[in-house]
Design an enzyme around this catalytic site. Sequence first.
Site, PDB file in Angstrom:
ATOM      1  N   SER A  79      10.987   0.916  -7.575  1.00 10.97           N
ATOM      2  CA  SER A  79      11.165  -0.560  -7.443  1.00 10.97           C
ATOM      3  C   SER A  79      10.919  -1.677  -8.647  1.00 10.97           C
ATOM      4  O   SER A  79      11.383  -2.772  -8.819  1.00 10.97           O
ATOM      5  CB  SER A  79      10.656  -0.990  -6.271  1.00 10.97           C
ATOM      6  OG  SER A  79       9.225  -1.756  -6.602  1.00 10.97           O
TER       7      SER A  79
ATOM      8  N   THR B  30       6.404  -0.368  -3.523  1.00  7.53           N
ATOM      9  CA  THR B  30       5.546  -1.588  -3.189  1.00  7.53           C
ATOM     10  C   THR B  30       5.569  -3.000  -4.418  1.00  7.53           C
ATOM     11  O   THR B  30       5.184  -3.895  -4.075  1.00  7.53           O
ATOM     12  CB  THR B  30       4.195  -1.294  -3.069  1.00  7.53           C
ATOM     13  OG1 THR B  30       3.786  -0.631  -4.346  1.00  7.53           O
ATOM     14  CG2 THR B  30       3.915  -0.320  -2.037  1.00  7.53           C
ATOM     15  N   ASP B  31       6.097  -2.220  -5.633  1.00 11.13           N
ATOM     16  CA  ASP B  31       5.771  -3.143  -6.831  1.00 11.13           C
ATOM     17  C   ASP B  31       6.567  -4.587  -6.868  1.00 11.13           C
ATOM     18  O   ASP B  31       6.243  -5.461  -7.160  1.00 11.13           O
ATOM     19  CB  ASP B  31       6.223  -2.384  -8.163  1.00 11.13           C
ATOM     20  CG  ASP B  31       5.014  -1.577  -8.611  1.00 11.13           C
ATOM     21  OD1 ASP B  31       3.821  -1.694  -7.825  1.00 11.13           O
ATOM     22  OD2 ASP B  31       5.113  -0.796  -9.447  1.00 11.13           O
TER      23      ASP B  31
ATOM     24  N   THR C  61       7.559   4.540  -4.084  1.00 17.69           N
ATOM     25  CA  THR C  61       6.529   5.743  -3.905  1.00 17.69           C
ATOM     26  C   THR C  61       6.481   6.577  -2.780  1.00 17.69           C
ATOM     27  O   THR C  61       6.182   7.501  -2.488  1.00 17.69           O
ATOM     28  CB  THR C  61       5.174   5.241  -4.353  1.00 17.69           C
ATOM     29  OG1 THR C  61       5.207   4.824  -5.480  1.00 17.69           O
ATOM     30  CG2 THR C  61       3.898   6.094  -3.906  1.00 17.69           C
TER      31      THR C  61
HETATM   32  C1  SIN Z   1       7.831   1.371  -6.706  1.00 18.43           C
HETATM   33  O1  SIN Z   1       7.274   0.151  -6.667  1.00 18.43           O
HETATM   34  O2  SIN Z   1       8.738   1.854  -6.812  1.00 18.43           O
HETATM   35  C2  SIN Z   1       6.629   2.407  -7.223  1.00 18.43           C
HETATM   36  C3  SIN Z   1       5.380   2.073  -6.753  1.00 18.43           C
HETATM   37  C4  SIN Z   1       4.980   2.089  -5.374  1.00 18.43           C
HETATM   38  O3  SIN Z   1       5.910   2.097  -4.688  1.00 18.43           O
HETATM   39  O4  SIN Z   1       3.874   1.748  -4.953  1.00 18.43           O
END
Ligand code: SIN
Length: 312
Positions: free
Chosen positions: A60, A93-94, A14
């Site tokens: 991710s 973050t995932d 993200t």
């Molecule tokens: C991801 O994990 O690539 C999408 C969600 C995020 O980064 O918060």
Amino acid sequence: MIGKKIVVLATGGTIAGAASTAHGNLGYTAAQIGIDELLAGVPALQGVERVTEQVSQIDSKDMSFGVWRTLALRCAHWLARPDVAGLVVTHGTDTAEETAFFLQHVLAPAKPVVIACAMRPATALSPDGPQNLVDALAVAASDGARGVVLVCAGVIHSALDVSKQHTFRVDPFVSGDAGPVGYVEEGQLRLAREWPVSAVLAIPQALAEDGAWPRVEIVMSHAGAEGRWVRALVKEGIDGLVVAATGNGMMHRDLEAALLEAQSRGVIVVRATRCTQGRVIGLPGDTLPVAASASPAKARIALMLELMGAPG
Ligand code: SIN
């Protein structure tokens, strides 16, 4: 922080996301903006030289063993250079906590490797990525910093303890009982405890190509848990199983019977926990060993690395 070279390795997420109508009017798509464009909006830190490399451009949730292998090899390459003080890895973050744990256990770096991420896309009204990037660069350029950490919303988390615990907040990460390694305040570090230190479970050069990693799955104990899914996985030729057990490594008796059967057939079975705080403490007479991490996802990584890194 005089004359430090920091390499920024980008993987997507993200933090590199851009508005799109793919998920409705207010939606965005992760992993759209290249690292050079992202960093163009981030003020330079005095005395810090930035070098960039785009390793992948993915959401991710789609992290693969192939990307992990490439990332580990690129990190090892840059860390070995005496002129490089530290690395920043941009990431979604995932699954950031998984990549952080993975990198810590293949690199155990004496220099800092700092995961940077964001909950809002780069095109949001008020994106959190730029500040998180500045903070991550400040940590990577700090004297004495070492090991793999994740920096988000001004908090420095150890790769060993961090987990994402909120679906939307801009500070979705916690470090459980261990607490954060420290904080970034106006570019200054305030340390709360030691930097992460761990054993190397498999060196980057020992990592198999995508598709050839040991097959390790996670099964969960819950009300009405059954053993037949474990038996189906054993038939599939699984190498290892992590049980996301309840409480202190407890599980439904039917699931336990199937796991003991799997163990007797040579499958490595370890116990992690569904609890997001605390650890699993082994008791005398345990028939299934405690996993290397209380987190099922991290325990799975440790087991795969152990299977790959084991001599012979
Ligand atoms: C991801 O994990 O690539 C999408 C969600 C995020 O980064 O918060």
